[in-house]
Scaffold this motif. Structure first.
Motif, PDB file in Angstrom:
ATOM      1  N   VAL A 125      12.216   0.897  68.426  1.00 35.28           N
ATOM      2  CA  VAL A 125      13.079   1.456  69.472  1.00 35.28           C
ATOM      3  C   VAL A 125      12.739   0.857  70.827  1.00 35.28           C
ATOM      4  CG1 VAL A 125      13.511   3.615  68.254  1.00 35.28           C
ATOM      5  CG2 VAL A 125      11.584   3.483  69.825  1.00 35.28           C
ATOM      6  N   ASP A 126      11.549   0.317  70.979  1.00 30.59           N
ATOM      7  CA  ASP A 126      11.151  -0.370  72.205  1.00 30.59           C
ATOM      8  C   ASP A 126      11.761  -1.777  72.183  1.00 30.59           C
ATOM      9  OD1 ASP A 126       9.372  -2.247  73.811  1.00 30.59           O
ATOM     10  OD2 ASP A 126       8.531  -0.300  74.389  1.00 30.59           O
ATOM     11  N   GLY A 127      12.521  -2.110  73.195  1.00 30.46           N
ATOM     12  CA  GLY A 127      13.241  -3.378  73.216  1.00 30.46           C
ATOM     13  C   GLY A 127      12.356  -4.599  73.255  1.00 30.46           C
ATOM     14  N   ALA A 128      11.085  -4.435  73.633  1.00 29.39           N
ATOM     15  CA  ALA A 128      10.187  -5.584  73.715  1.00 29.39           C
ATOM     16  C   ALA A 128       9.568  -5.951  72.371  1.00 29.39           C
ATOM     17  CB  ALA A 128       9.074  -5.307  74.722  1.00 29.39           C
ATOM     18  N   LEU A 129       9.636  -5.051  71.382  1.00 30.52           N
ATOM     19  CA  LEU A 129       9.062  -5.352  70.075  1.00 30.52           C
ATOM     20  C   LEU A 129       9.888  -6.415  69.363  1.00 30.52           C
ATOM     21  CD1 LEU A 129       7.996  -1.936  68.513  1.00 30.52           C
ATOM     22  CD2 LEU A 129       6.504  -3.852  69.053  1.00 30.52           C
ATOM     23  N   GLN A 130       9.207  -7.366  68.771  1.00 33.79           N
ATOM     24  CA  GLN A 130       9.871  -8.463  68.084  1.00 33.79           C
ATOM     25  C   GLN A 130       9.836  -8.265  66.567  1.00 33.79           C
ATOM     26  OE1 GLN A 130      11.526 -10.909  69.860  1.00 33.79           O
ATOM     27  NE2 GLN A 130      10.991  -9.446  71.485  1.00 33.79           N
ATOM     28  N   PRO A 131      10.752  -8.899  65.828  1.00 27.48           N
ATOM     29  CA  PRO A 131      10.729  -8.806  64.365  1.00 27.48           C
ATOM     30  C   PRO A 131       9.370  -9.184  63.793  1.00 27.48           C
ATOM     31  CG  PRO A 131      12.746  -9.864  65.090  1.00 27.48           C
ATOM     32  CD  PRO A 131      11.884  -9.719  66.307  1.00 27.48           C
TER      33      PRO A 131
ATOM     34  N   THR B  22      19.244  10.134  62.101  1.00 28.05           N
ATOM     35  CA  THR B  22      19.059   9.878  63.524  1.00 28.05           C
ATOM     36  C   THR B  22      19.975   8.746  63.969  1.00 28.05           C
ATOM     37  OG1 THR B  22      16.745  10.552  63.346  1.00 28.05           O
ATOM     38  CG2 THR B  22      17.373   9.324  65.313  1.00 28.05           C
ATOM     39  N   THR B  23      20.722   8.981  65.035  1.00 30.20           N
ATOM     40  CA  THR B  23      21.583   7.915  65.549  1.00 30.20           C
ATOM     41  C   THR B  23      20.751   6.896  66.329  1.00 30.20           C
ATOM     42  OG1 THR B  23      22.022   8.954  67.684  1.00 30.20           O
ATOM     43  CG2 THR B  23      23.448   9.607  65.829  1.00 30.20           C
ATOM     44  N   PRO B  24      21.247   5.666  66.448  1.00 27.58           N
ATOM     45  CA  PRO B  24      20.516   4.671  67.243  1.00 27.58           C
ATOM     46  C   PRO B  24      20.282   5.133  68.672  1.00 27.58           C
ATOM     47  CG  PRO B  24      22.196   3.607  65.931  1.00 27.58           C
ATOM     48  CD  PRO B  24      22.406   5.076  65.759  1.00 27.58           C
ATOM     49  N   GLU B  25      21.253   5.828  69.251  1.00 25.55           N
ATOM     50  CA  GLU B  25      21.100   6.307  70.631  1.00 25.55           C
ATOM     51  C   GLU B  25      20.001   7.354  70.724  1.00 25.55           C
ATOM     52  OE1 GLU B  25      24.699   4.299  69.921  1.00 25.55           O
ATOM     53  OE2 GLU B  25      24.010   6.161  68.949  1.00 25.55           O
ATOM     54  N   GLU B  26      19.948   8.269  69.758  1.00 23.52           N
ATOM     55  CA  GLU B  26      18.885   9.273  69.741  1.00 23.52           C
ATOM     56  C   GLU B  26      17.512   8.628  69.582  1.00 23.52           C
ATOM     57  OE1 GLU B  26      21.301  13.020  67.706  1.00 23.52           O
ATOM     58  OE2 GLU B  26      20.342  11.507  66.445  1.00 23.52           O
ATOM     59  N   ALA B  27      17.419   7.658  68.698  1.00 20.67           N
ATOM     60  CA  ALA B  27      16.137   6.989  68.478  1.00 20.67           C
ATOM     61  C   ALA B  27      15.683   6.245  69.722  1.00 20.67           C
ATOM     62  CB  ALA B  27      16.253   6.034  67.286  1.00 20.67           C
ATOM     63  N   ARG B  28      16.598   5.480  70.323  1.00 22.01           N
ATOM     64  CA  ARG B  28      16.211   4.684  71.495  1.00 22.01           C
ATOM     65  C   ARG B  28      15.825   5.556  72.676  1.00 22.01           C
ATOM     66  NH1 ARG B  28      20.286   1.038  69.444  1.00 22.01           N
ATOM     67  NH2 ARG B  28      21.897   2.106  70.641  1.00 22.01           N
ATOM     68  N   ALA B  29      16.344   6.776  72.745  1.00 24.30           N
ATOM     69  CA  ALA B  29      15.982   7.678  73.841  1.00 24.30           C
ATOM     70  C   ALA B  29      14.487   7.994  73.841  1.00 24.30           C
ATOM     71  CB  ALA B  29      16.786   8.979  73.738  1.00 24.30           C
ATOM     72  N   TRP B  30      13.856   7.907  72.667  1.00 24.24           N
ATOM     73  CA  TRP B  30      12.415   8.186  72.595  1.00 24.24           C
ATOM     74  C   TRP B  30      11.585   7.116  73.271  1.00 24.24           C
ATOM     75  CZ3 TRP B  30       9.758  12.433  71.252  1.00 24.24           C
ATOM     76  CH2 TRP B  30      10.470  13.456  70.623  1.00 24.24           C
TER      77      TRP B  30
ATOM     78  N   VAL C 168      -1.144   0.920  60.479  1.00 26.47           N
ATOM     79  CA  VAL C 168      -0.642  -0.285  61.127  1.00 26.47           C
ATOM     80  C   VAL C 168       0.665  -0.634  60.428  1.00 26.47           C
ATOM     81  CG1 VAL C 168      -2.071  -1.785  59.655  1.00 26.47           C
ATOM     82  CG2 VAL C 168      -1.130  -2.664  61.799  1.00 26.47           C
ATOM     83  N   LEU C 169       1.682  -0.975  61.215  1.00 25.28           N
ATOM     84  CA  LEU C 169       3.040  -1.154  60.711  1.00 25.28           C
ATOM     85  C   LEU C 169       3.605  -2.489  61.149  1.00 25.28           C
ATOM     86  CD1 LEU C 169       4.319   2.366  61.857  1.00 25.28           C
ATOM     87  CD2 LEU C 169       3.338   1.802  59.628  1.00 25.28           C
ATOM     88  N   ALA C 170       4.507  -3.019  60.345  1.00 21.34           N
ATOM     89  CA  ALA C 170       5.236  -4.235  60.702  1.00 21.34           C
ATOM     90  C   ALA C 170       6.689  -3.864  61.005  1.00 21.34           C
ATOM     91  CB  ALA C 170       5.175  -5.245  59.565  1.00 21.34           C
ATOM     92  N   VAL C 171       7.223  -4.436  62.076  1.00 18.92           N
ATOM     93  CA  VAL C 171       8.605  -4.128  62.472  1.00 18.92           C
ATOM     94  C   VAL C 171       9.569  -4.794  61.489  1.00 18.92           C
ATOM     95  CG1 VAL C 171      10.354  -4.439  64.257  1.00 18.92           C
ATOM     96  CG2 VAL C 171       7.997  -3.861  64.903  1.00 18.92           C
ATOM     97  N   SER C 172      10.375  -3.964  60.820  1.00 19.80           N
ATOM     98  CA  SER C 172      11.325  -4.472  59.831  1.00 19.80           C
ATOM     99  C   SER C 172      12.741  -4.605  60.375  1.00 19.80           C
ATOM    100  CB  SER C 172      11.353  -3.558  58.607  1.00 19.80           C
ATOM    101  OG  SER C 172      11.759  -2.244  58.975  1.00 19.80           O
ATOM    102  N   ASN C 173      13.040  -3.930  61.478  1.00 18.38           N
ATOM    103  CA  ASN C 173      14.380  -3.968  62.070  1.00 18.38           C
ATOM    104  C   ASN C 173      14.337  -3.232  63.406  1.00 18.38           C
ATOM    105  OD1 ASN C 173      14.042  -1.378  60.591  1.00 18.38           O
ATOM    106  ND2 ASN C 173      16.118  -0.991  61.288  1.00 18.38           N
ATOM    107  N   ARG C 174      15.417  -3.299  64.131  1.00 18.75           N
ATOM    108  CA  ARG C 174      15.621  -2.427  65.286  1.00 18.75           C
ATOM    109  C   ARG C 174      16.510  -1.275  64.842  1.00 18.75           C
ATOM    110  NH1 ARG C 174      13.585  -4.913  69.685  1.00 18.75           N
ATOM    111  NH2 ARG C 174      13.630  -7.190  69.736  1.00 18.75           N
TER     112      ARG C 174
END
Length: 235
Positions: A93-99, A161-169, A198-204
């Motif tokens: 949900v953080d825009g700076a995180l990369q795939p 959870t909608t994308p908008e709800e998630a990104r609000a966090w 520890v987690l790997a980003v799989s998507n936005r």
């Protein structure tokens, strides 16, 4: 013998990696462990024990979500597990995180029902064991892999959870959403064992597709190697 993880006493090592996906559990065991031996196949919850750099280590699939993960964690602890590290994927949900970037989890917002039932509705702040968290952070730094440390949200309903709800966090410092960490952290505190994630980003959150398979697999490889190095540091 526990009901779901049908392993004999002594077959599970004190240190355990916890992927959700049984396929990933098998891949980790066969790629990194010396002489991996399966101890459970019941319900598809694949579990293996071998050695990593000479140290006994288990890899156990938890399935998806906090209810399944909590059952597996409870039963592993009954079988002698003392350090539990979740290795999974998350939606950014953080825009700076990369795939495929790694998230070393500092705390998990418990938007799931498993912790609520254990706590009888009491408020609580699920956090990892500090030594496990620091070991994961040091390992990520030493390997020079892209990573962030911070908060995640643990939720139950993947599609609710909608994308908008998630990104609000993100405004509250949340980096990503996942489905198991908060319950694992709570149980570890209750049962007096150590846990981290520890987690790997799989998507936005909101993207219709996961990152390309080869990119995600590279993130999973980095995540696994960070977790393996870290778990050896913790008693």
């Amino acid at each position: 013998m526990p009901i779901h993880v049908r392993a004999e006493p002594g077959t599970v090592a004190p240190r355990v990696l916890l992927p959700g996906d049984p396929g990933r559990a098998e891949w980790i065991a066969r790629t990194y462990l010396e002489n991996p031996v399966p101890y459970n196949t019941h319900r598809g919850l694949l579990g293996y024990t071998g050695r990593y750099r000479g140290v006994p280590l288990s890899v156990q699939a938890t399935g998806m979500g906090a209810p399944s993960a909590s059952i597996v964690a409870e039963e592993l602890i009954q079988l002698g597990a003392r350090v539990l590290v979740r290795v999974g994927t998350c939606g950014a949900v953080d825009g700076a995180l990369q795939p495929a970037e790694l998230v070393v989890v500092q705390g998990a917002v418990p938007l799931e029902g498993t912790s609520r039932q254990y706590l009888r509705g009491l408020p609580y702040a699920p956090v990892p064991d500090v030594e496990v968290f620091l070991a994961l952070l040091r390992a990520a730094q030493a390997k020079g892999v892209p990573h962030r440390a911070g908060l995640v949200v643990t939720e139950d309903a993947f599609y609710a959870t909608t994308p908008e709800e998630a990104r609000a966090w993100a405004a509250y410092g949340v980096l990503a959403f996942e489905m198991e960490a908060s319950a694992l952290f709570l149980l570890a505190k209750m049962r007096r064992v150590r846990a981290g994630a520890v987690l790997a980003v799989s998507n936005r959150i909101g993207d219709p597709d996961l990152v390309p398979a080869e990119v995600l697999q590279e993130g999973v490889r980095r995540m696994t190697e960070v977790a393996l190095e870290a778990i050896l540091e913790v008693e």
